[in-house]
Design a protein around this motif. Structure first.
Motif, mmCIF file in Angstrom:
data_model
loop_
_atom_site.group_PDB
_atom_site.id
_atom_site.type_symbol
_atom_site.label_atom_id
_atom_site.label_comp_id
_atom_site.label_asym_id
_atom_site.label_seq_id
_atom_site.Cartn_x
_atom_site.Cartn_y
_atom_site.Cartn_z
ATOM 1 N N ALA A 28 0.831 -1.201 0.000
ATOM 2 C CA ALA A 28 0.000 0.000 0.000
ATOM 3 C C ALA A 28 0.867 1.254 0.000
ATOM 4 O O ALA A 28 0.568 2.240 -0.693
ATOM 5 C CB ALA A 28 -0.936 -0.002 1.200
ATOM 6 N N ALA A 29 1.950 1.243 0.752
ATOM 7 C CA ALA A 29 2.848 2.390 0.800
ATOM 8 C C ALA A 29 3.519 2.617 -0.550
ATOM 9 O O ALA A 29 3.621 3.751 -1.030
ATOM 10 C CB ALA A 29 3.904 2.196 1.888
ATOM 11 N N LEU A 30 3.953 1.551 -1.202
ATOM 12 C CA LEU A 30 4.557 1.686 -2.530
ATOM 13 C C LEU A 30 3.554 2.209 -3.546
ATOM 14 O O LEU A 30 3.889 3.022 -4.407
ATOM 15 C CB LEU A 30 5.138 0.344 -2.985
ATOM 16 C CG LEU A 30 6.394 -0.121 -2.255
ATOM 17 C CD1 LEU A 30 6.791 -1.510 -2.743
ATOM 18 C CD2 LEU A 30 7.527 0.864 -2.453
ATOM 19 N N GLY A 31 2.312 1.762 -3.454
ATOM 20 C CA GLY A 31 1.270 2.254 -4.342
ATOM 21 C C GLY A 31 1.007 3.731 -4.127
ATOM 22 O O GLY A 31 0.835 4.493 -5.078
ATOM 23 N N ALA A 32 0.990 4.156 -2.873
ATOM 24 C CA ALA A 32 0.772 5.567 -2.565
ATOM 25 C C ALA A 32 1.925 6.418 -3.087
ATOM 26 O O ALA A 32 1.711 7.518 -3.609
ATOM 27 C CB ALA A 32 0.600 5.757 -1.062
ATOM 28 N N ILE A 33 3.132 5.928 -2.974
ATOM 29 C CA ILE A 33 4.296 6.666 -3.480
ATOM 30 C C ILE A 33 4.216 6.791 -4.998
ATOM 31 O O ILE A 33 4.484 7.858 -5.561
ATOM 32 C CB ILE A 33 5.607 5.974 -3.044
ATOM 33 C CG1 ILE A 33 5.808 6.142 -1.542
ATOM 34 C CG2 ILE A 33 6.797 6.537 -3.810
ATOM 35 C CD1 ILE A 33 6.938 5.316 -0.974
ATOM 36 N N ALA A 34 3.816 5.739 -5.677
ATOM 37 C CA ALA A 34 3.708 5.784 -7.137
ATOM 38 C C ALA A 34 2.652 6.788 -7.574
ATOM 39 O O ALA A 34 2.854 7.554 -8.522
ATOM 40 C CB ALA A 34 3.377 4.397 -7.681
ATOM 41 N N VAL A 35 1.523 6.831 -6.897
ATOM 42 C CA VAL A 35 0.465 7.793 -7.234
ATOM 43 C C VAL A 35 0.953 9.209 -6.975
ATOM 44 O O VAL A 35 0.723 10.114 -7.774
ATOM 45 C CB VAL A 35 -0.814 7.483 -6.426
ATOM 46 C CG1 VAL A 35 -1.816 8.612 -6.546
ATOM 47 C CG2 VAL A 35 -1.423 6.178 -6.885
ATOM 48 N N PHE A 36 1.649 9.433 -5.868
ATOM 49 C CA PHE A 36 2.164 10.765 -5.541
ATOM 50 C C PHE A 36 3.163 11.236 -6.587
ATOM 51 O O PHE A 36 3.105 12.366 -7.043
ATOM 52 C CB PHE A 36 2.817 10.741 -4.156
ATOM 53 C CG PHE A 36 3.419 12.049 -3.766
ATOM 54 C CD1 PHE A 36 2.620 13.121 -3.422
ATOM 55 C CD2 PHE A 36 4.801 12.217 -3.751
ATOM 56 C CE1 PHE A 36 3.172 14.329 -3.057
ATOM 57 C CE2 PHE A 36 5.365 13.421 -3.401
ATOM 58 C CZ PHE A 36 4.551 14.483 -3.041
ATOM 59 N N ARG A 37 4.058 10.356 -6.997
ATOM 60 C CA ARG A 37 5.053 10.735 -8.006
ATOM 61 C C ARG A 37 4.389 11.056 -9.338
ATOM 62 O O ARG A 37 4.768 11.987 -10.021
ATOM 63 C CB ARG A 37 6.084 9.632 -8.193
ATOM 64 C CG ARG A 37 7.079 9.565 -7.087
ATOM 65 C CD ARG A 37 8.138 8.545 -7.382
ATOM 66 N NE ARG A 37 9.137 8.510 -6.328
ATOM 67 C CZ ARG A 37 10.052 7.588 -6.211
ATOM 68 N NH1 ARG A 37 10.115 6.607 -7.090
ATOM 69 N NH2 ARG A 37 10.914 7.626 -5.229
ATOM 70 N N LYS A 38 3.393 10.295 -9.719
ATOM 71 C CA LYS A 38 2.700 10.533 -10.981
ATOM 72 C C LYS A 38 1.974 11.877 -10.952
ATOM 73 O O LYS A 38 1.942 12.595 -11.938
ATOM 74 C CB LYS A 38 1.713 9.410 -11.259
ATOM 75 C CG LYS A 38 1.049 9.510 -12.604
ATOM 76 C CD LYS A 38 0.150 8.328 -12.881
ATOM 77 C CE LYS A 38 -0.442 8.436 -14.269
ATOM 78 N NZ LYS A 38 -1.329 7.318 -14.557
ATOM 79 N N SER A 39 1.404 12.244 -9.814
ATOM 80 C CA SER A 39 0.662 13.502 -9.717
ATOM 81 C C SER A 39 1.590 14.712 -9.714
ATOM 82 O O SER A 39 1.144 15.824 -9.977
ATOM 83 C CB SER A 39 -0.204 13.509 -8.459
ATOM 84 O OG SER A 39 0.606 13.541 -7.306
ATOM 85 N N ARG A 40 2.871 14.545 -9.436
ATOM 86 C CA ARG A 40 3.810 15.661 -9.379
ATOM 87 C C ARG A 40 4.432 15.980 -10.732
ATOM 88 O O ARG A 40 5.175 16.952 -10.851
ATOM 89 C CB ARG A 40 4.934 15.353 -8.388
ATOM 90 C CG ARG A 40 4.490 15.425 -6.961
ATOM 91 C CD ARG A 40 5.614 15.216 -5.977
ATOM 92 N NE ARG A 40 6.915 15.592 -6.480
ATOM 93 C CZ ARG A 40 8.056 15.088 -6.048
ATOM 94 N NH1 ARG A 40 8.055 14.183 -5.126
ATOM 95 N NH2 ARG A 40 9.200 15.478 -6.537
ATOM 96 N N ARG A 41 4.155 15.202 -11.757
ATOM 97 C CA ARG A 41 4.750 15.451 -13.067
ATOM 98 C C ARG A 41 4.275 16.791 -13.601
ATOM 99 O O ARG A 41 3.105 17.134 -13.504
ATOM 100 C CB ARG A 41 4.394 14.348 -14.040
ATOM 101 C CG ARG A 41 5.052 13.043 -13.686
ATOM 102 C CD ARG A 41 4.777 11.991 -14.718
ATOM 103 N NE ARG A 41 5.366 10.730 -14.302
ATOM 104 C CZ ARG A 41 4.908 9.568 -14.650
ATOM 105 N NH1 ARG A 41 3.851 9.464 -15.430
ATOM 106 N NH2 ARG A 41 5.493 8.463 -14.226
ATOM 107 N N THR A 42 5.184 17.522 -14.206
ATOM 108 C CA THR A 42 4.820 18.825 -14.741
ATOM 109 C C THR A 42 4.257 18.674 -16.151
ATOM 110 O O THR A 42 4.721 17.847 -16.934
ATOM 111 C CB THR A 42 6.047 19.759 -14.783
ATOM 112 O OG1 THR A 42 7.054 19.143 -15.581
ATOM 113 C CG2 THR A 42 6.577 20.030 -13.395
ATOM 114 N N PRO A 43 3.249 19.479 -16.474
ATOM 115 C CA PRO A 43 2.684 19.409 -17.824
ATOM 116 C C PRO A 43 3.663 19.988 -18.839
ATOM 117 O O PRO A 43 4.565 20.757 -18.488
ATOM 118 C CB PRO A 43 1.423 20.272 -17.726
ATOM 119 C CG PRO A 43 1.694 21.200 -16.601
ATOM 120 C CD PRO A 43 2.574 20.449 -15.646
#
Length: 65
Positions: free
Chosen positions: A10-25
């Motif tokens: 669950a922690a790894l999944g949360a980290i992956a979602v957080f990293r994906k949301s931080r990508r710049t357009p």
């Protein structure tokens, strides 16, 4: 033991979602202001036209209008 594995996944999944949301357009392509940057520049161009062009796409008209 199983609880630790589930929490770790669950922690790894949360980290992956957080990293994906931080990508710049990707950067926007914006034309510089002025008639020299237009495809079809107008025959006349004054200070009001310049102020309007520089303020676009703002919703308020420039102060010189």
């Amino acid at each position: 033991m199983i609880a630790r594995l589930i929490l770790g996944a669950a922690a790894l999944g949360a980290i992956a979602v957080f990293r994906k949301s931080r990508r710049t357009p990707p950067p926007l392509r914006i034309r510089d202001a002025g008639p020299s940057q237009m495809r079809n520049p107008p025959p006349t161009w004054d200070r009001t036209d310049e102020a309007n062009d520089e303020s676009f796409p703002a919703s308020d008209p420039p102060g010189t209008y």
